[in-house]
Design a protein around this motif. Structure first.
Motif, PDB file in Angstrom:
ATOM      1  N   THR A  27      -3.357   2.186  -2.729  1.00  0.00           N
ATOM      2  CA  THR A  27      -3.525   2.728  -1.378  1.00  0.00           C
ATOM      3  C   THR A  27      -4.613   1.938  -0.673  1.00  0.00           C
ATOM      4  O   THR A  27      -5.332   1.156  -1.297  1.00  0.00           O
ATOM      5  CB  THR A  27      -3.908   4.221  -1.436  1.00  0.00           C
ATOM      6  N   SER A  55      -7.222   3.197  -4.051  1.00  0.00           N
ATOM      7  CA  SER A  55      -6.310   3.008  -5.170  1.00  0.00           C
ATOM      8  C   SER A  55      -6.888   3.666  -6.405  1.00  0.00           C
ATOM      9  O   SER A  55      -8.099   3.688  -6.594  1.00  0.00           O
ATOM     10  CB  SER A  55      -6.081   1.521  -5.428  1.00  0.00           C
ATOM     11  N   ARG A  95      -1.726   4.108  -8.392  1.00  0.00           N
ATOM     12  CA  ARG A  95      -1.343   4.267  -6.983  1.00  0.00           C
ATOM     13  C   ARG A  95      -2.150   3.276  -6.166  1.00  0.00           C
ATOM     14  O   ARG A  95      -3.380   3.302  -6.164  1.00  0.00           O
ATOM     15  CB  ARG A  95      -1.605   5.690  -6.509  1.00  0.00           C
ATOM     16  N   ASP A 110      -0.942  -3.475   3.714  1.00  0.00           N
ATOM     17  CA  ASP A 110      -0.730  -2.160   4.324  1.00  0.00           C
ATOM     18  C   ASP A 110       0.558  -2.055   5.142  1.00  0.00           C
ATOM     19  O   ASP A 110       1.052  -0.972   5.359  1.00  0.00           O
ATOM     20  CB  ASP A 110      -1.930  -1.738   5.162  1.00  0.00           C
ATOM     21  N   PRO A 168      -3.166   4.562   4.235  1.00  0.00           N
ATOM     22  CA  PRO A 168      -3.387   5.756   3.421  1.00  0.00           C
ATOM     23  C   PRO A 168      -4.875   6.088   3.347  1.00  0.00           C
ATOM     24  O   PRO A 168      -5.729   5.212   3.489  1.00  0.00           O
ATOM     25  CB  PRO A 168      -2.844   5.346   2.039  1.00  0.00           C
ATOM     26  N   SER A 194       0.834  -1.186   0.000  1.00  0.00           N
ATOM     27  CA  SER A 194       0.000   0.000   0.000  1.00  0.00           C
ATOM     28  C   SER A 194       0.877   1.248   0.000  1.00  0.00           C
ATOM     29  O   SER A 194       1.923   1.289   0.648  1.00  0.00           O
ATOM     30  CB  SER A 194      -0.897  -0.001   1.238  1.00  0.00           C
ATOM     31  N   GLY A 195       0.472   2.239  -0.759  1.00  0.00           N
ATOM     32  CA  GLY A 195       1.233   3.482  -0.860  1.00  0.00           C
ATOM     33  C   GLY A 195       2.146   3.531  -2.065  1.00  0.00           C
ATOM     34  O   GLY A 195       2.658   4.593  -2.413  1.00  0.00           O
TER      35      GLY A 195
END
Length: 129
Positions: free
Chosen positions: A87, A123, A85, A114, A119, A25-26
């Motif tokens: 997330t 996504s 992205r 995660d 976040p 994630s991120g």
């Protein structure tokens, strides 16, 4: 960068290789889809609830044009890229929206981990290079 290949067997079964990927994630990643099958494909990325809503609309209106910002049209032998992205922790599905392609096996999954962070945004597509 993530590279995913679309293949079709002589019997007509379609698949992504790989079909499942793990991402943190991120992360923001360039995703390349390479179409090695003899057919065009329309690849969609999204959360499972978005995928189900879109597939229901497509089933009800199969002749309607495919028009989503997260869909890539890939001709036979071609490729396409996007920047995504990842997330949150919700998985991101990827599949072909053309009639019969999902049922023939053209579906895959990004499992988003995660690792202790959460976040705020879901996504999403960042850009198409």
């Amino acid at each position: 960068m993530i590279a995913i290949t679309l293949v079709e067997t002589p019997a007509g079964y379609m698949r992504f290789s790989p079909q499942a990927l793990h991402v943190k994630s991120g992360m923001t990643m360039r995703v390349t889809f390479r179409n090695e099958s003899p057919r065009e494909h329309a690849i969609y990325l999204g959360a499972q609830h978005e995928v189900e809503k879109l597939r229901s609309r497509r089933a009800a209106h199969p002749q309607a044009p495919i028009d989503t910002t997260d869909t890539l049209r890939i001709p036979a032998g071609g490729d396409a890229q996007l920047i995504w992205r990842f997330t949150g922790t919700e998985p991101v599905d990827f599949l072909c929206l053309l009639p019969g392609h999902f049922e023939a096996g053209l579906r895959g999954l990004f499992v988003v981990h995660d690792h202790g962070t959460e976040p705020e945004q879901p996504s999403s597509l960042i850009a198409r290079p």
